[in-house]
Design a protein around this motif. Structure first.
Motif, PDB file in Angstrom:
ATOM      1  N   SER A  13       0.817  -1.213   0.000  1.00  0.00           N
ATOM      2  CA  SER A  13       0.000   0.000   0.000  1.00  0.00           C
ATOM      3  C   SER A  13       0.852   1.266   0.000  1.00  0.00           C
ATOM      4  O   SER A  13       0.591   2.194  -0.776  1.00  0.00           O
ATOM      5  CB  SER A  13      -0.934   0.002   1.215  1.00  0.00           C
ATOM      6  OG  SER A  13      -1.858  -1.052   1.149  1.00  0.00           O
ATOM      7  N   CYS A 151      -0.739   3.948  13.556  1.00  0.00           N
ATOM      8  CA  CYS A 151      -1.327   2.808  12.845  1.00  0.00           C
ATOM      9  C   CYS A 151      -1.586   1.639  13.787  1.00  0.00           C
ATOM     10  O   CYS A 151      -2.621   0.982  13.710  1.00  0.00           O
ATOM     11  CB  CYS A 151      -0.408   2.390  11.706  1.00  0.00           C
ATOM     12  SG  CYS A 151      -1.156   1.211  10.563  1.00  0.00           S
ATOM     13  N   CYS A 202      -6.117  11.946   7.049  1.00  0.00           N
ATOM     14  CA  CYS A 202      -6.454  10.521   7.116  1.00  0.00           C
ATOM     15  C   CYS A 202      -7.306  10.062   5.934  1.00  0.00           C
ATOM     16  O   CYS A 202      -7.237   8.902   5.520  1.00  0.00           O
ATOM     17  CB  CYS A 202      -7.183  10.213   8.425  1.00  0.00           C
ATOM     18  SG  CYS A 202      -6.197  10.555   9.909  1.00  0.00           S
ATOM     19  N   ARG A 208      -5.370   3.861   5.849  1.00  0.00           N
ATOM     20  CA  ARG A 208      -6.503   4.159   6.730  1.00  0.00           C
ATOM     21  C   ARG A 208      -7.330   2.918   7.072  1.00  0.00           C
ATOM     22  O   ARG A 208      -7.891   2.837   8.171  1.00  0.00           O
ATOM     23  CB  ARG A 208      -7.388   5.236   6.118  1.00  0.00           C
ATOM     24  CG  ARG A 208      -8.070   4.867   4.820  1.00  0.00           C
ATOM     25  CD  ARG A 208      -8.817   6.065   4.233  1.00  0.00           C
ATOM     26  NE  ARG A 208      -9.451   5.749   2.961  1.00  0.00           N
ATOM     27  CZ  ARG A 208      -8.825   5.759   1.791  1.00  0.00           C
ATOM     28  NH1 ARG A 208      -7.534   6.073   1.755  1.00  0.00           N
ATOM     29  NH2 ARG A 208      -9.462   5.441   0.683  1.00  0.00           N
ATOM     30  N   THR A 209      -7.439   1.949   6.167  1.00  0.00           N
ATOM     31  CA  THR A 209      -8.256   0.764   6.458  1.00  0.00           C
ATOM     32  C   THR A 209      -7.605  -0.144   7.483  1.00  0.00           C
ATOM     33  O   THR A 209      -8.282  -1.014   8.045  1.00  0.00           O
ATOM     34  CB  THR A 209      -8.530  -0.039   5.172  1.00  0.00           C
ATOM     35  OG1 THR A 209      -7.284  -0.444   4.595  1.00  0.00           O
ATOM     36  CG2 THR A 209      -9.321   0.802   4.171  1.00  0.00           C
ATOM     37  N   MET A 210      -6.314   0.038   7.720  1.00  0.00           N
ATOM     38  CA  MET A 210      -5.630  -0.799   8.707  1.00  0.00           C
ATOM     39  C   MET A 210      -5.081   0.013   9.873  1.00  0.00           C
ATOM     40  O   MET A 210      -4.310  -0.486  10.685  1.00  0.00           O
ATOM     41  CB  MET A 210      -4.491  -1.585   8.032  1.00  0.00           C
ATOM     42  CG  MET A 210      -3.437  -0.741   7.346  1.00  0.00           C
ATOM     43  SD  MET A 210      -2.236  -1.732   6.383  1.00  0.00           S
ATOM     44  CE  MET A 210      -3.123  -1.944   4.834  1.00  0.00           C
ATOM     45  N   CYS A 211      -5.493   1.279   9.985  1.00  0.00           N
ATOM     46  CA  CYS A 211      -4.948   2.179  11.011  1.00  0.00           C
ATOM     47  C   CYS A 211      -5.882   2.251  12.213  1.00  0.00           C
ATOM     48  O   CYS A 211      -7.049   2.647  12.090  1.00  0.00           O
ATOM     49  CB  CYS A 211      -4.743   3.573  10.422  1.00  0.00           C
ATOM     50  SG  CYS A 211      -4.134   4.780  11.615  1.00  0.00           S
ATOM     51  N   TYR A 214      -7.135   5.880  12.994  1.00  0.00           N
ATOM     52  CA  TYR A 214      -8.195   6.329  12.094  1.00  0.00           C
ATOM     53  C   TYR A 214      -9.527   5.716  12.511  1.00  0.00           C
ATOM     54  O   TYR A 214     -10.557   6.386  12.567  1.00  0.00           O
ATOM     55  CB  TYR A 214      -7.857   5.947  10.655  1.00  0.00           C
ATOM     56  CG  TYR A 214      -8.937   6.321   9.663  1.00  0.00           C
ATOM     57  CD1 TYR A 214      -9.168   7.656   9.331  1.00  0.00           C
ATOM     58  CD2 TYR A 214      -9.720   5.343   9.057  1.00  0.00           C
ATOM     59  CE1 TYR A 214     -10.158   8.017   8.429  1.00  0.00           C
ATOM     60  CE2 TYR A 214     -10.715   5.684   8.143  1.00  0.00           C
ATOM     61  CZ  TYR A 214     -10.929   7.022   7.832  1.00  0.00           C
ATOM     62  OH  TYR A 214     -11.906   7.368   6.939  1.00  0.00           O
ATOM     63  N   ARG A 215      -9.479   4.428  12.852  1.00  0.00           N
ATOM     64  CA  ARG A 215     -10.705   3.727  13.235  1.00  0.00           C
ATOM     65  C   ARG A 215     -11.272   4.284  14.539  1.00  0.00           C
ATOM     66  O   ARG A 215     -12.480   4.439  14.692  1.00  0.00           O
ATOM     67  CB  ARG A 215     -10.410   2.228  13.382  1.00  0.00           C
ATOM     68  CG  ARG A 215     -11.616   1.381  13.816  1.00  0.00           C
ATOM     69  CD  ARG A 215     -11.278  -0.098  13.700  1.00  0.00           C
ATOM     70  NE  ARG A 215     -10.086  -0.447  14.456  1.00  0.00           N
ATOM     71  CZ  ARG A 215     -10.085  -0.744  15.751  1.00  0.00           C
ATOM     72  NH1 ARG A 215     -11.226  -0.714  16.437  1.00  0.00           N
ATOM     73  NH2 ARG A 215      -8.966  -1.078  16.360  1.00  0.00           N
TER      74      ARG A 215
END
Length: 363
Positions: A13, A151, A202, A208-211, A214-215
Motif C-alpha cells: 500500500s 497505525c 487521514c 486508513r483501512t488498517m490504522c 483512524y478507526r
C-alpha cells in the motif's frame, strides 16, 4: 498486534502510494550514496522546503567525497550557514576525511561500515544502505515513529530505549526486503505529507483501512513521549567594537553550540544582567573602562534545548584601540564587506542586520 504484522498489504500500500505521490527531489533523481548521504544529513533537522536550496548549493560546492574532504572546515561551515545544528557539517567533513583515508574516497556500501563514520547513526546508515545499495534495513525517524504509533496504537514512549527498540523491530518486520529503499522513502514521505503531526489527512492515507487511530478517531494521542524537554535559559550580551571601520569578531570554541563559527565579542550569563553589571564585566574583559556603551537591540533565539536572550551593545573605545584577545579568545578585525567570508550563527546575522539597518543577506 500479530494480525497487523502479518498483513502483507502494508508495504504494498505505501509503496504504491509513494510511486504515485513522491516529490521530485534531486537526490531521488541521482540516488548515489554520496547524494543520499548529504540529503539525509541536511534533512535531519530541516524541512525539505528549506533544505533543498542548501542541498543544491552544497553539492555544487562539494560534488563528491574528495572535494568535501579537501575543503577547509570554515568553507564547509560557510556553506552550512543558516541551517543550524552545525555539528552536522563538522561531522560531514570528518566523515569525508575518513572515507578518503579508509576507502580511497569511495563510500562504503554496507550498513556495518557506514555506521562507523562520524555523524552517521542507525537511521542515516539504514537510509544510505537501503536507498543506495538495496540493503534491508528499516529507517526509523520522527515521521516513522508517528506513522507506526498511530497505525498500531503503540503506547510505548518513543523517547525511551524500550520504545526505540520496539519501533525499530516493528519497522523491520514490515520492511519490504525486496525493495527496501522505496519502502523506507515511502514511510518517510507518508509521514511528512499525510500523517503529519498537527493536521493528518487521514481521508487520503493508503493505510486508513488498517490504522487503529483512524478507526478510533484518536491520531493526536500518538506518538507517546515519557517526558517533556526542559530548556535552559542563557543570556548573551554581544558588543560591537570597531577600530578603523574594522569589526572585532572571535571564533566559538569546542564544547558548545555553533562550534567553529564566528561571532561578536560576547559576555554570557545564566541570568539577566543590569546595565551596571554589563559595563563592569565588559571593563574587566577589556582591562579598561569603555568610553561609552549603548544598547542597540534585543532578540530572543529559540533552540531545541535552549532559550537564548541576546542583546547587542555598541562600545566606544579610545581611538586606535585594538584587542588581541577577549576572554582568552583571539580577536580578528574585519570589514563589513568581508563578513560573508566568515560563517556566522543566524543570530549574529540578524543582530548585525539590525545594527547596520540592512537585510541579513546583505551581510
Amino acid at each position: 498486534m500479530d494480525k497487523f504484522l502479518k498483513m502483507t498489504g502494508f508495504a504494498t500500500s505505501i509503496i504504491s502510494w509513494y510511486n504515485i505521490n513522491k516529490r521530485d527531489l534531486p537526490w531521488r533523481q541521482n540516488a548515489s550514496p554520496y547524494h543520499v548521504w548529504i540529503s539525509e544529513i541536511i534533512l535531519q533537522q530541516t524541512q525539505v522546503k528549506q533544505g533543498l536550496d542548501y542541498y543544491n548549493r552544497f553539492i555544487s560546492l562539494f560534488p563528491d567525497v574528495v572535494s568535501l574532504a579537501n575543503a577547509s572546515q570554515q568553507d564547509v561551515l560557510l556553506a552550512w550557514q543558516g541551517l543550524g545544528y552545525y555539528s552536522r557539517a563538522r561531522n560531514l567533513h570528518a566523515a569525508a576525511h575518513q572515507i578518503v583515508e579508509r576507502y580511497n574516497g569511495v563510500m562504503p556500501d554496507t550498513y556495518a561500515e557506514l555506521i562507523n563514520l562520524s555523524g552517521i547513526g542507525p537511521y542515516t546508515a539504514a537510509a544510505i544502505a537501503s536507498i543506495a545499495f538495496g540493503e534491508p534495513h528499516a529507517v526509523v525517524d520522527g515521521n516513522v515513529f508517528r506513522l507506526l504509533a498511530r497505525c498500531f496504537s503503540v503506547e510505548l514512549p518513543i523517547d525511551t530505549g524500550e520504545g526505540k527498540r520496539f519501533f525499530t523491530n516493528l519497522a523491520n518486520e514490515l520492511l519490504d526486503s525486496t525493495n527496501p529503499g522505496d519502502f523506507n522513502q515511502a514511510m518517510m514521505e507518508l509521514g511528512a505529507l499525510v500523517c503529519t503531526p498537527a493536521n493528518p489527512d487521514c481521508a487520503i492515507c493508503p493505510l486508513r483501512t488498517m490504522c487503529n487511530s483512524y478507526r478510533l478517531g484518536n491520531p493526536f494521542s500518538f506518538p507517546v513521549k515519557s517526558r517533556k524537554t526542559t530548556k535552559r535559559d542563557r543570556y548573551f550580551y554581544y558588543f560591537v567594537h570597531e577600530s578603523d571601520k574594522q569589526l572585532a569578531i572571535t571564533r566559538r570554541e569546542k564544547g558548545d553550540i555553533w562550534q567553529g563559527l564566528w561571532e561578536l565579542l560576547l559576555i554570557e550569563s545564566d541570568k539577566r544582567l543590569s546595565e551596571n553589571q554589563i559595563v563592569r564585566q565588559l571593563s574587566e574583559s577589556l582591562n579598561m573602562a569603555p568610553l561609552a556603551v549603548s544598547h542597540v537591540v534585543e532578540m530572543r533565539h529559540l533552540l531545541t534545548h535552549q532559550n537564548i536572550f541576546a542583546s547587542l551593545h555598541k562600545v566606544k573605545m579610545p581611538e586606535k584601540f585594538n584587542l588581541v584577545t577577549f576572554k582568552d579568545k583571539i580577536v580578528v578585525y574585519t570589514g563589513r564587506e568581508n563578513l560573508t567570508d566568515y560563517p556566522l550563527p543566524k543570530l549574529i546575522e540578524k543582530l548585525l542586520a539590525q545594527y547596520f539597518d540592512l537585510p541579513p543577506k546583505v551581510l
